[in-house]
Motif scaffolding. Structure first.
Motif, PDB file in Angstrom:
ATOM      1  N   SER A  33      13.785  54.073   6.724  1.00 38.16           N
ATOM      2  CA  SER A  33      13.510  53.558   5.380  1.00 38.16           C
ATOM      3  C   SER A  33      12.034  53.631   5.034  1.00 38.16           C
ATOM      4  O   SER A  33      11.667  53.811   3.865  1.00 38.16           O
ATOM      5  CB  SER A  33      13.992  52.107   5.269  1.00 38.16           C
TER       6      SER A  33
ATOM      7  N   MET B  88      10.725  56.852   3.307  1.00 41.04           N
ATOM      8  CA  MET B  88      11.328  57.001   1.984  1.00 41.04           C
ATOM      9  C   MET B  88      10.646  56.070   0.983  1.00 41.04           C
ATOM     10  O   MET B  88      10.342  56.462  -0.155  1.00 41.04           O
ATOM     11  CB  MET B  88      12.827  56.711   2.057  1.00 41.04           C
TER      12      MET B  88
ATOM     13  N   ASP C  22       8.181  56.889  -2.417  1.00 39.01           N
ATOM     14  CA  ASP C  22       8.308  56.249  -3.729  1.00 39.01           C
ATOM     15  C   ASP C  22       6.999  55.590  -4.141  1.00 39.01           C
ATOM     16  O   ASP C  22       6.569  55.682  -5.301  1.00 39.01           O
ATOM     17  CB  ASP C  22       9.425  55.205  -3.703  1.00 39.01           C
TER      18      ASP C  22
END
Length: 316
Positions: free
Chosen positions: A219, A222, A226
């Motif tokens: 996670s 990712m 962002d």
């Protein structure tokens, strides 16, 4: 020809993927399994080129100087050059003991790199370390910046093992005949990370299955991607402004607007390490929930206020 153990291959492959093609590389090595496996892999991958090693003595445990000397002696015998044993002082630094030790360690590594002209310093953080970092960030309510975890690259620092399990670094050491040092701080319950490692993460694995470690770690990059995109949008929105016109930022999406405010606060001089979501939310209230409230106190003794429809820094 004997087959290379899978654990050794995994560590070497991870190092080969990020190893700079030229210039001196230093490996940060405490003597623990993660950094010892990393060092051995870096020495193997970097055959024929300069690879050095730095071990930092935090002075927090009896015999830490002997441990650093032992790591340095092993490194010299293994062909590392240069080899640096760097004592640091942790007492008197701001923050808790973990933060103070981390700050001292990175200062020592940066100094060693600068002194020897190294272009990169390899760090031994593993997939498990990344998962623990994300879990701790969740517990603190750190938001997207905290949930992004540790980056693979930041300046001269590289973390090749973020996709390698901690169990594999131990297996690699065993396969290579290396005897790691077990840091007692890793099992000291006075440290939050040690409690996560010994109690919280095993409980999560028992409840959700072994994939939870890899999923937490996965996670982080990712979320980091962002963050990078949102930060770019915020940077474009703020430009080089030292004051913010409310009419220009009011209609921005919340995620962008709050990043604009975070960036603006940093631009005013607020230290990022002390700038929390509460400060940003207070600034945001000046924009979207204005009812005549007074200035917002930001870290560094900075006051920000809304004056005639503009956010500005004001005198205390």
């Amino acid at each position: 020809m004997a087959r290379i153990p899978a654990s050794v291959a995994a560590v070497r492959t991870a190092v080969r993927r990020v190893m700079p093609s030229e210039g001196l590389v230093l490996v940060a090595c405490s003597g623990g399994a993660d950094s010892l496996a990393l060092a051995a892999a870096a020495r193997f991958v970097g055959r024929g080129r300069p690879v050095g090693l730095v071990t930092v003595d935090h002075g927090l445990q009896e015999g830490s100087d002997r441990r650093a000397a032992d790591v340095a002696a092993w490194a010299r015998a293994f062909g590392f050059d240069p080899v640096v044993a760097a004592p640091v002082r942790v007492d008197g630094r701001s923050g808790g003991p973990e933060a103070a030790a981390r700050t001292a360690r990175y200062e020592a590594l940066s100094s060693a790199a600068a002194g020897h002209g190294a272009g990169a310093v390899l760090l031994g953080h593993t997939r498990d370390d990344q998962a623990e970092t994300v879990l701790l960030a969740l517990a603190r309510g750190a938001g997207p910046r905290g949930l992004a975890g540790m980056p693979e690259r930041r300046g001269i620092f590289l973390r090749p093992l973020l996709d390698v399990a901690r169990a594999d670094t131990r297996k690699a050491c065993a396969a290579l005949g290396l005897v790691p040092w077990d840091d007692p701080h890793n099992v000291d319950p006075s440290y939050a990370r040690a409690r996560v490692r010994s109690d919280a993460m095993p409980a999560l694995v028992a409840a959700l299955g072994p994939d939870v470690v890899a999923n937490l770690a996965r996670s982080a990059p990712m979320i980091a991607a962002d963050n990078e995109a949102l930060d770019a949008l915020a940077s474009a929105a703020i430009g080089d402004a030292t004051s913010l016109d409310i009419s220009e930022i009011y209609g921005l999406a919340t995620a962008i607007r709050r990043r604009v405010l975070h960036l603006w606060a940093r631009r005013l001089g607020a230290p990022g390490s002390a700038l929390s979501h509460r400060h940003v939310e207070a600034l945001d209230a000046l924009v979207v929930d204005w009812h005549g409230q007074g200035p917002v106190h930001l870290p560094g003794g900075i006051l920000a206020a809304r004056v005639r429809g503009v956010l500005v820094r004001v005198a205390g």
